[in-house]
Design a protein around this motif. Structure first.
Motif, mmCIF file in Angstrom:
data_model
loop_
_atom_site.group_PDB
_atom_site.id
_atom_site.type_symbol
_atom_site.label_atom_id
_atom_site.label_comp_id
_atom_site.label_asym_id
_atom_site.label_seq_id
_atom_site.Cartn_x
_atom_site.Cartn_y
_atom_site.Cartn_z
ATOM 1 N N GLY A 229 11.026 7.133 10.913
ATOM 2 C CA GLY A 229 10.641 5.939 10.178
ATOM 3 C C GLY A 229 9.418 6.201 9.310
ATOM 4 O O GLY A 229 8.409 6.708 9.786
ATOM 5 N N GLU A 230 9.533 5.864 8.032
ATOM 6 C CA GLU A 230 8.438 6.096 7.098
ATOM 7 C C GLU A 230 7.448 4.931 7.112
ATOM 8 O O GLU A 230 7.742 3.841 7.598
ATOM 9 C CB GLU A 230 8.988 6.287 5.680
ATOM 10 C CG GLU A 230 9.877 7.509 5.547
ATOM 11 C CD GLU A 230 10.401 7.691 4.140
ATOM 12 O OE1 GLU A 230 10.345 8.827 3.649
ATOM 13 O OE2 GLU A 230 10.871 6.717 3.527
ATOM 14 N N ARG A 231 6.286 5.190 6.541
ATOM 15 C CA ARG A 231 5.270 4.140 6.427
ATOM 16 C C ARG A 231 5.860 2.953 5.671
ATOM 17 O O ARG A 231 6.326 3.093 4.542
ATOM 18 C CB ARG A 231 4.043 4.676 5.687
ATOM 19 C CG ARG A 231 2.869 3.714 5.635
ATOM 20 C CD ARG A 231 1.750 4.290 4.803
ATOM 21 N NE ARG A 231 1.342 5.608 5.283
ATOM 22 C CZ ARG A 231 0.480 5.813 6.279
ATOM 23 N NH1 ARG A 231 -0.059 4.781 6.901
ATOM 24 N NH2 ARG A 231 0.150 7.042 6.637
ATOM 25 N N PRO A 232 5.841 1.759 6.263
ATOM 26 C CA PRO A 232 6.469 0.603 5.599
ATOM 27 C C PRO A 232 5.746 0.219 4.319
ATOM 28 O O PRO A 232 4.521 0.304 4.217
ATOM 29 C CB PRO A 232 6.342 -0.514 6.644
ATOM 30 C CG PRO A 232 6.101 0.174 7.939
ATOM 31 C CD PRO A 232 5.346 1.421 7.602
ATOM 32 N N GLY A 233 6.525 -0.201 3.342
ATOM 33 C CA GLY A 233 5.975 -0.782 2.129
ATOM 34 C C GLY A 233 6.244 -2.279 2.120
ATOM 35 O O GLY A 233 6.957 -2.803 2.974
ATOM 36 N N LEU A 234 5.697 -2.960 1.142
ATOM 37 C CA LEU A 234 5.858 -4.408 1.089
ATOM 38 C C LEU A 234 7.254 -4.835 0.665
ATOM 39 O O LEU A 234 7.589 -6.009 0.732
ATOM 40 C CB LEU A 234 4.813 -5.008 0.140
ATOM 41 C CG LEU A 234 3.373 -4.931 0.649
ATOM 42 C CD1 LEU A 234 2.405 -5.464 -0.392
ATOM 43 C CD2 LEU A 234 3.221 -5.704 1.953
#
Length: 268
Positions: free
Chosen positions: A180-185
C-alpha cells in the motif's frame, strides 16, 4: 435584476473530466465553495484512516486460500502501527519469530529456491492491499500459469525493503512486493508493485523497479500485470533489476503468448 451567483465558476472547469486532481473548484467570495471544503475534509479523513487501519491478515489469507494460493503471515520488527509510523527502519526488518517461520515452515509449503516470491504488505495503506492484492495475483495468472506454486507472504507493518529479507530467506531469484502506497487526497487505496532481482538485505531503491498507482481508477490490474510480466522477463535476461532495467512495455513488441512466456521462464 438577478442576484449574483453565490459560487463563481472556474473557466477551467471542463478540465476536471481529465484528472482526479482538485482543479477548477470555483470560489465563493474569497474562499472555496462549502461543498469543496467538505469534500476536502472527507478525502483527508479517508487518507488518515487508510494509514492507521490495520490489515486484516486472517481475512486476506482466507481469500488467498480460496483462490488457491498458500500463504504465510509475517511481521516486521515494528510491534504496532504507532511504532511503525515513528520507526520506518523497524518496518524494513523481520521480527525474529517471523524469520524462524520462514526458515522452518516455508520449505514444507514450497520448493526451495523459488523463481518468484510474492509479498502482500500493508505499507501505508492496508486498504490498498486488501482491495487489490488478490486481484493483482489473479491478473498475473495468464502470464504465469504456475503462479500458485510460488510463495505468497502476507506482511504486516512492512516497508518496501522488507521484501528483500523475505526473498533472501526464501532463496527466491526475484521478489515482488505488493504494498500500500502513501495515500493521497484522491487515492487512499493505491497499490505499488516493487520488483527486485537477487533480493537480500541492504539493497537500495536504485536496485528495484516500481509500478505505481495500481487501482481501477489509476493503472488497472491488467495493464499492471502486463508491465510486471514484461519486467520479470527483462530481469531474467538482464540478470538484475533497477536503473538498468527499463519499462519499455508500452513501446516494445507485445509479450509472447502466455504459454510461450511460461516456457521461457521454465521453473515459474
Amino acid at each position: 435584476m438577478s442576484k449574483p451567483a453565490i459560487v463563481t465558476a472556474d473557466p477551467w472547469q471542463r478540465l476536471q473530466a481529465l484528472t482526479r486532481a482538485r482543479i477548477a473548484l470555483g470560489r465563493s467570495g474569497a474562499s472555496l465553495p462549502t461543498r469543496e471544503v467538505l469534500r476536502f475534509g472527507t478525502a483527508h479523513a479517508q487518507a488518515r484512516d487508510a494509514v492507521h487501519q490495520a490489515l486484516d491478515v486472517a481475512a486476506l489469507q482466507a481469500d488467498l486460500e480460496n483462490a488457491g494460493f498458500a500463504s504465510l503471515a509475517v511481521h516486521s520488527q515494528a510491534a504496532d502501527r504507532s511504532v511503525y509510523l515513528r520507526r520506518p527502519d523497524w518496518g524494513r526488518s523481520l521480527a525474529p519469530e517471523s524469520t524462524r517461520l520462514l526458515r522452518e515452515d516455508a520449505p514444507t509449503l514450497w520448493a526451495p529456491r523459488p523463481r518468484l516470491a510474492l509479498v502482500l504488505a500493508d505499507g501505508l495503506s492496508s486498504l490498498a492491499t486488501d482491495s487489490h492484492g488478490l486481484h493483482m495475483l489473479q491478473a498475473l495468472l495468464p502470464y504465469f500459469p504456475d503462479l500458485r506454486s510460488q510463495p505468497v507472504i502476507v506482511a504486516s507493518q512492512a516497508r518496501v525493503a522488507l521484501g528483500d529479507e523475505i526473498g533472501h530467506l526464501l532463496g527466491a531469484e526475484q521478489v515482488v512486493m505488493m504494498i500500500g502506497e502513501r495515500p493521497g487526497l484522491s487515492s487512499p487505496d493505491s497499490l505499488g508493485l516493487y520488483l527486485t532481482a537477487g533480493p537480500r538485505p541492504g539493497l537500495t531503491d536504485a536496485q528495484r523497479n516500481c509500478i505505481s498507482n495500481v487501482r481501477p481508477e489509476g493503472l488497472g490490474y491488467q495493464d499492471a500485470a502486463r508491465k510486471l510480466a514484461f519486467l520479470i522477463a527483462g530481469a531474467l535476461k538482464l540478470g538484475r533489476t533497477g536503473v538498468d532495467l527499463k519499462d519499455d512495455s508500452d513501446t516494445a513488441a507485445p509479450l509472447p503468448a502466455p504459454s510461450g512466456l511460461h516456457s521461457s521462464l521454465a521453473r515459474l
